[in-house]
Design a protein around this motif. Structure first.
Motif, PDB file in Angstrom:
ATOM      1  N   HIS A   1      -7.539  -2.649 -17.207  1.00  0.00           N
ATOM      2  CA  HIS A   1      -6.683  -3.999 -17.838  1.00  0.00           C
ATOM      3  C   HIS A   1      -6.726  -5.422 -16.969  1.00  0.00           C
ATOM      4  O   HIS A   1      -6.122  -6.061 -17.916  1.00  0.00           O
ATOM      5  N   GLY A   2      -8.135  -5.077 -16.386  1.00  0.00           N
ATOM      6  CA  GLY A   2      -8.503  -6.737 -16.344  1.00  0.00           C
ATOM      7  C   GLY A   2      -7.367  -7.434 -15.262  1.00  0.00           C
ATOM      8  O   GLY A   2      -7.435  -8.718 -14.854  1.00  0.00           O
ATOM      9  N   VAL A   3      -6.404  -6.235 -14.488  1.00  0.00           N
ATOM     10  CA  VAL A   3      -5.527  -7.136 -13.326  1.00  0.00           C
ATOM     11  C   VAL A   3      -6.497  -6.483 -11.772  1.00  0.00           C
ATOM     12  O   VAL A   3      -6.629  -5.707 -11.804  1.00  0.00           O
ATOM     13  N   LYS A   4      -5.922  -7.814 -11.189  1.00  0.00           N
ATOM     14  CA  LYS A   4      -6.303  -7.812  -9.557  1.00  0.00           C
ATOM     15  C   LYS A   4      -4.885  -7.185  -8.999  1.00  0.00           C
ATOM     16  O   LYS A   4      -3.833  -7.704  -9.389  1.00  0.00           O
ATOM     17  N   VAL A   5      -4.708  -5.821  -8.364  1.00  0.00           N
ATOM     18  CA  VAL A   5      -3.755  -5.650  -7.596  1.00  0.00           C
ATOM     19  C   VAL A   5      -3.958  -5.900  -5.892  1.00  0.00           C
ATOM     20  O   VAL A   5      -4.607  -6.507  -4.793  1.00  0.00           O
ATOM     21  N   ALA A   6      -2.638  -6.740  -5.759  1.00  0.00           N
ATOM     22  CA  ALA A   6      -3.431  -7.584  -4.715  1.00  0.00           C
ATOM     23  C   ALA A   6      -1.437  -6.892  -3.248  1.00  0.00           C
ATOM     24  O   ALA A   6      -0.655  -6.745  -3.906  1.00  0.00           O
ATOM     25  N   LEU A   7      -2.265  -5.616  -2.404  1.00  0.00           N
ATOM     26  CA  LEU A   7      -1.747  -5.159  -1.033  1.00  0.00           C
ATOM     27  C   LEU A   7      -0.694  -6.897  -0.001  1.00  0.00           C
ATOM     28  O   LEU A   7      -1.852  -7.384  -0.163  1.00  0.00           O
ATOM     29  N   GLU A   8       0.431  -6.053   0.131  1.00  0.00           N
ATOM     30  CA  GLU A   8       0.909  -7.570   0.710  1.00  0.00           C
ATOM     31  C   GLU A   8       0.943  -6.340   2.194  1.00  0.00           C
ATOM     32  O   GLU A   8       1.301  -5.101   2.110  1.00  0.00           O
ATOM     33  N   LEU A   9       0.220  -7.498   3.569  1.00  0.00           N
ATOM     34  CA  LEU A   9      -0.245  -6.897   4.980  1.00  0.00           C
ATOM     35  C   LEU A   9       1.059  -6.728   5.731  1.00  0.00           C
ATOM     36  O   LEU A   9       1.295  -7.637   6.401  1.00  0.00           O
ATOM     37  N   HIS A  10       2.135  -5.448   4.794  1.00  0.00           N
ATOM     38  CA  HIS A  10       3.591  -5.464   5.483  1.00  0.00           C
ATOM     39  C   HIS A  10       3.829  -4.284   6.526  1.00  0.00           C
ATOM     40  O   HIS A  10       3.474  -2.824   6.143  1.00  0.00           O
ATOM     41  N   PRO A  11       4.128  -4.476   7.415  1.00  0.00           N
ATOM     42  CA  PRO A  11       4.368  -3.568   8.422  1.00  0.00           C
ATOM     43  C   PRO A  11       5.046  -2.190   7.741  1.00  0.00           C
ATOM     44  O   PRO A  11       5.577  -2.945   6.839  1.00  0.00           O
ATOM     45  N   GLN A  12       5.131  -0.823   8.571  1.00  0.00           N
ATOM     46  CA  GLN A  12       6.040  -0.148   7.974  1.00  0.00           C
ATOM     47  C   GLN A  12       5.380   0.294   6.595  1.00  0.00           C
ATOM     48  O   GLN A  12       5.940   0.873   5.682  1.00  0.00           O
ATOM     49  N   ASN A  13       3.620   0.212   6.538  1.00  0.00           N
ATOM     50  CA  ASN A  13       2.847   0.656   5.988  1.00  0.00           C
ATOM     51  C   ASN A  13       1.437   0.501   6.384  1.00  0.00           C
ATOM     52  O   ASN A  13       1.280   0.684   7.414  1.00  0.00           O
ATOM     53  N   LEU A  14       0.687   1.496   5.640  1.00  0.00           N
ATOM     54  CA  LEU A  14      -0.641   1.862   5.869  1.00  0.00           C
ATOM     55  C   LEU A  14      -1.606   1.017   5.904  1.00  0.00           C
ATOM     56  O   LEU A  14      -2.680   0.593   7.046  1.00  0.00           O
ATOM     57  N   VAL A  15      -1.008  -0.003   4.909  1.00  0.00           N
ATOM     58  CA  VAL A  15      -2.143  -1.386   5.361  1.00  0.00           C
ATOM     59  C   VAL A  15      -1.414  -2.581   5.673  1.00  0.00           C
ATOM     60  O   VAL A  15      -0.665  -2.779   4.886  1.00  0.00           O
TER      61      VAL A  15
ATOM     62  N   ALA B   1       6.183  16.667   4.744  1.00  0.00           N
ATOM     63  CA  ALA B   1       7.078  15.607   5.530  1.00  0.00           C
ATOM     64  C   ALA B   1       7.433  15.120   4.359  1.00  0.00           C
ATOM     65  O   ALA B   1       6.975  15.379   3.560  1.00  0.00           O
ATOM     66  N   THR B   2       9.302  15.455   4.816  1.00  0.00           N
ATOM     67  CA  THR B   2      10.207  14.544   3.875  1.00  0.00           C
ATOM     68  C   THR B   2      10.048  12.902   3.834  1.00  0.00           C
ATOM     69  O   THR B   2      10.965  11.969   3.469  1.00  0.00           O
ATOM     70  N   ARG B   3      10.149  12.372   5.383  1.00  0.00           N
ATOM     71  CA  ARG B   3       9.522  10.254   5.824  1.00  0.00           C
ATOM     72  C   ARG B   3       8.720  10.512   5.572  1.00  0.00           C
ATOM     73  O   ARG B   3       7.533  10.273   6.064  1.00  0.00           O
ATOM     74  N   PRO B   4       8.302   8.910   5.232  1.00  0.00           N
ATOM     75  CA  PRO B   4       6.993   8.135   5.794  1.00  0.00           C
ATOM     76  C   PRO B   4       7.646   8.288   7.374  1.00  0.00           C
ATOM     77  O   PRO B   4       8.236   8.502   8.329  1.00  0.00           O
ATOM     78  N   ASN B   5       5.932   7.431   7.565  1.00  0.00           N
ATOM     79  CA  ASN B   5       5.281   7.917   9.031  1.00  0.00           C
ATOM     80  C   ASN B   5       4.570   6.913   9.293  1.00  0.00           C
ATOM     81  O   ASN B   5       3.226   6.697   9.429  1.00  0.00           O
ATOM     82  N   TRP B   6       5.346   5.167  10.125  1.00  0.00           N
ATOM     83  CA  TRP B   6       4.078   4.509  10.454  1.00  0.00           C
ATOM     84  C   TRP B   6       3.956   4.611  11.565  1.00  0.00           C
ATOM     85  O   TRP B   6       4.234   4.528  12.956  1.00  0.00           O
TER      86      TRP B   6
ATOM     87  N   SER C   1       0.667  -1.080   0.247  1.00  0.00           N
ATOM     88  CA  SER C   1      -0.350  -0.408   0.237  1.00  0.00           C
ATOM     89  C   SER C   1       1.008   1.179   0.193  1.00  0.00           C
ATOM     90  O   SER C   1       0.514   2.356  -0.999  1.00  0.00           O
ATOM     91  N   GLY C   2       2.351   0.914   0.573  1.00  0.00           N
ATOM     92  CA  GLY C   2       2.990   2.355   0.976  1.00  0.00           C
ATOM     93  C   GLY C   2       2.575   2.707   1.780  1.00  0.00           C
ATOM     94  O   GLY C   2       1.632   2.934   2.792  1.00  0.00           O
ATOM     95  N   LEU C   3       2.775   4.091   2.187  1.00  0.00           N
ATOM     96  CA  LEU C   3       3.463   4.333   3.739  1.00  0.00           C
ATOM     97  C   LEU C   3       3.328   6.540   3.662  1.00  0.00           C
ATOM     98  O   LEU C   3       5.647   6.283   3.141  1.00  0.00           O
TER      99      LEU C   3
END
Length: 339
Positions: A161-175, A122-127, A113-115
């Motif tokens: 485009h008939g594509v599914k985007v799968a987000l990894e549930l990864h810490p230091q991400n918003l999701v 801001a210049t840095r991500p904030n989890w 998802s990103g952060l």
């Protein structure tokens, strides 16, 4: 289930050589890195593939007769990073990956998802790890607004485009958990944004991946088979162990884009990534596959190898044996139910 390997661990060899490794392990899929944190080693001509059906056909021809097929594209990165050298690049990698997937007849792109930063400028991500105070909830609202702008656009592109985007549930991400993906989908009305279920990042958060699969159901589009081992040090430092060491610029280190680099893992760590079976046994992975099968019997489940105590091929061999045994056990139990 369709069992394969995420190809990052095989970036030390050519694509034909990587396909030979996958086939030799009795697996049938390879998830191809297409940008983000890592370079697209095995698909360097993404733009040509997008622009030219002939280039796409030539790329696919490399798989003919190998008994291995593409099992998704992967461009994990931080598309919401406030530094455009990272955020804008990683977001564009996702767009290119969606277009390339469609050109190759693929329907899955894996990313994160990103952060973003916690406030404008801001210049840095904030989890925000634990939003016990109102200021943190203010930041989360701002971050979700930022995320919704990007992911609404990406969802439309994926749908076109008939594509599914799968987000990894990864810490230091918003999701990073079920609540996060549900909020993102609700805010965006997304139809083609869901989850890549990587068990490893749930394990160390003390979540049960099987329970998460059954909670999210059809929001899960793709899966990664990756294990962790919780170590005795967790009793002292907890799972949010933050004793990483900054690597010097004269040491071997991995770029994350811009001026960001991977740090050295803590010594005597609270937990470690390990090959399948070294953290959770075959019986557990059978139930993991069973839960995924309930969502989609044809789901791709790809091994991701990051066990630093094992060599590249050695780790894949161990993981493949456990995953295949779990899949066979699942097939036997399903056959018994069918009778």
């Amino acid at each position: 289930m369709r069992l394969g390997i995420y190809n990052a661990i095989l970036h030390d060899r050519s694509l034909p050589e990587a396909l030979e490794v996958v086939a030799s392990l009795g697996l049938t899929g390879i998830e191809i890195n297409s940008g983000g944190f890592l370079p697209p080693v095995h698909i360097p001509n993404l733009d040509e593939i997008i622009a030219s059906p002939r280039a796409a056909d030539a790329y696919l021809a490399q798989f003919a007769g190998t008994d291995v097929e593409i099992a998704g594209l992967n461009c994990n990165g931080n598309p919401l990073h406030p530094n455009p050298a990272i955020g804008h690049k990683h977001a564009e990698d996702i767009r290119r990956s969606i277009r390339a997937a469609a050109a190759l007849g693929q329907t899955r792109v894996v990313t994160m998802s990103g952060l973003p930063g916690g406030e404008p400028g801001a210049t840095r991500p904030n989890w925000i790890v634990n939003a016990w105070n109102s200021g943190s909830l203010d930041q989360l609202d701002y971050q979700m607004d930022v995320a919704a702008t990007l992911w609404s656009e990406i969802d439309q592109l994926a749908r076109d485009h008939g594509v599914k985007v799968a987000l990894e549930l990864h810490p230091q991400n918003l999701v990073f958990n079920p609540a996060g993906i549900r909020e993102l989908v609700e805010r965006t009305g997304a139809t083609n944004i869901g989850v890549e279920l990587d068990a490893s990042h749930l394990f160390w958060q003390q979540m049960d991946p099987v329970a998460v699969i059954r909670d999210l159901g059809p929001l899960i589009f793709h899966a990664a088979a990756k294990d962790i081992r919780v170590n005795p040090a967790a009793a002292v430092y907890g799972v949010l162990d933050n004793r990483f060491r900054r690597l010097r610029d004269d040491e071997d280190r991995t770029s994350l884009g811009g001026d960001e680099w991977v740090n050295e893992w803590p010594t005597n760590s609270s937990w470690d990534f390990v090959a399948l079976g070294k953290g959770h046994d075959t019986a557990y992975w059978t139930e993991f596959l069973r839960a995924l099968h309930e969502v989609d019997p044809d789901m791709a489940v790809n091994i991701e190898h990051e066990d630093v105590q094992l060599g590249r091929i050695e780790g894949l061999e161990i993981a493949a044996a456990v995953l295949k045994d779990a899949d066979a056990a699942l097939s036997r139990s399903l056959a018994g139910v069918a009778r």
